[in-house]
Design a protein around this motif. Structure first.
Motif, PDB file in Angstrom:
ATOM      1  N   THR A   1      -1.444   4.742   6.279  1.00  7.09           N
ATOM      2  CA  THR A   1      -1.790   6.010   5.641  1.00  7.09           C
ATOM      3  C   THR A   1      -1.930   5.887   4.131  1.00  7.09           C
ATOM      4  OG1 THR A   1       0.582   6.534   5.590  1.00  7.09           O
ATOM      5  CG2 THR A   1      -0.706   7.416   7.427  1.00  7.09           C
ATOM      6  N   ARG A   2      -1.338   4.848   3.557  1.00 13.22           N
ATOM      7  CA  ARG A   2      -1.395   4.675   2.096  1.00 13.22           C
ATOM      8  C   ARG A   2      -2.179   3.425   1.704  1.00 13.22           C
ATOM      9  NH1 ARG A   2       3.969   4.502   0.887  1.00 13.22           N
ATOM     10  NH2 ARG A   2       4.032   2.238   0.704  1.00 13.22           N
TER      11      ARG A   2
ATOM     12  N   GLU B   1       3.044  -1.647  -3.484  1.00 17.94           N
ATOM     13  CA  GLU B   1       3.243  -2.026  -2.089  1.00 17.94           C
ATOM     14  C   GLU B   1       4.173  -3.235  -1.990  1.00 17.94           C
ATOM     15  OE1 GLU B   1       2.454  -0.061   0.088  1.00 17.94           O
ATOM     16  OE2 GLU B   1       0.797   1.120  -0.713  1.00 17.94           O
TER      17      GLU B   1
ATOM     18  N   GLN C   1       8.616   2.536  -2.845  1.00 13.17           N
ATOM     19  CA  GLN C   1       8.325   3.806  -2.184  1.00 13.17           C
ATOM     20  C   GLN C   1       9.158   3.965  -0.915  1.00 13.17           C
ATOM     21  OE1 GLN C   1       4.265   5.229  -2.563  1.00 13.17           O
ATOM     22  NE2 GLN C   1       3.609   3.155  -3.129  1.00 13.17           N
TER      23      GLN C   1
END
Length: 237
Positions: free
Chosen positions: A206-207, A107, A129
């Motif tokens: 969502t992650r 992250e 990501q």
């Protein structure tokens, strides 16, 4: 007519500030004291202007006037220089930690400080990501209910000192500032255990779920503690 009258003092103030900065910039490496005539030659300012500017600079500790009429730089500039150097030392300590956080969690990691009623993203390393939050170093965000703002508020308020001591870190929030964003934050301290800022992780809701945050939390906390030790703190949290 009133508008022109209002603008005149503002323009005059800008010109005065520019002359003051020109005077300070006239000092060169190796200078001890510089004569009034030399300062005039270096800046293009007349001596009377230099003397007038020097009065204010002396009063605020930027210049000193010697008995022979020459000028030298004074300690206030040393203080500002130390702050400038410290900001670069902070970056040297923080950026490697952010890079390790991103590598360990996947992250985005950042370091925030408080600026009045806003929080400033001072340093940031983005997640590799494709789906990630788009915040940049230098961005100012509100002091909202996000985990980041909560940490900054807890340690910048005397009234909340007791609450800060009883709080377990890191803090996690989801959708506080942005319905699509989640974040986690832990405090960082420096020399004499002074609060420096918040070390943070953030990602899409969502992650970066509460379950994912539970895994990342110990990593963030340990790195915040290590960063604090590196900055000279002995505080256990």
């Amino acid at each position: 007519m009133k508008r022109s009258a209002d603008q005149a003092p503002a323009l005059e103030g800008v010109a005065s500030a520019e002359r003051t900065l020109t005077l300070l910039s006239a000092f060169r490496k190796g200078d001890g004291a510089v004569s009034l005539a030399e300062l005039s030659a270096r800046t293009g300012l007349v001596k009377s202007t230099i003397m007038r500017l020097a009065v204010s600079l002396e009063a605020h500790g930027y210049l000193g006037r010697l008995p022979d009429g020459s000028y030298r730089l004074e300690a206030e500039l040393l203080r500002l220089g130390a702050i400038y150097q410290q900001s670069f030392r902070l970056e040297a300590h923080v950026m490697p930690v952010l890079e390790r956080l991103v590598a360990a969690t996947g992250e985005s990691a950042a370091f925030y400080i408080r600026r009045g009623e806003q929080r400033l993203c001072l340093f940031r390393v983005d997640s590799p990501q494709r789906l990630r939050l788009h915040v940049r170093a230098g961005d100012l965000l509100p002091m909202d209910t996000s985990a980041i703002a909560q940490v900054l508020r807890l340690f910048s308020s005397v009234e909340l000192a007791g609450e800060a001591e009883a709080t377990r870190f890191p803090l996690y929030t989801s959708g506080a500032h942005d319905p699509h964003a989640a974040g986690m934050a832990a405090p960082v301290f420096g020399a004499e255990d002074v609060f420096v800022g918040a070390l943070t992780l953030s990602g899409p809701v969502t992650r970066f779920t509460r379950e994912a945050a539970a895994v990342a939390g110990p990593v963030l906390l340990e790195m915040a503690r290590g960063l604090s030790r590196g900055l000279g703190s002995r505080l256990a949290f």
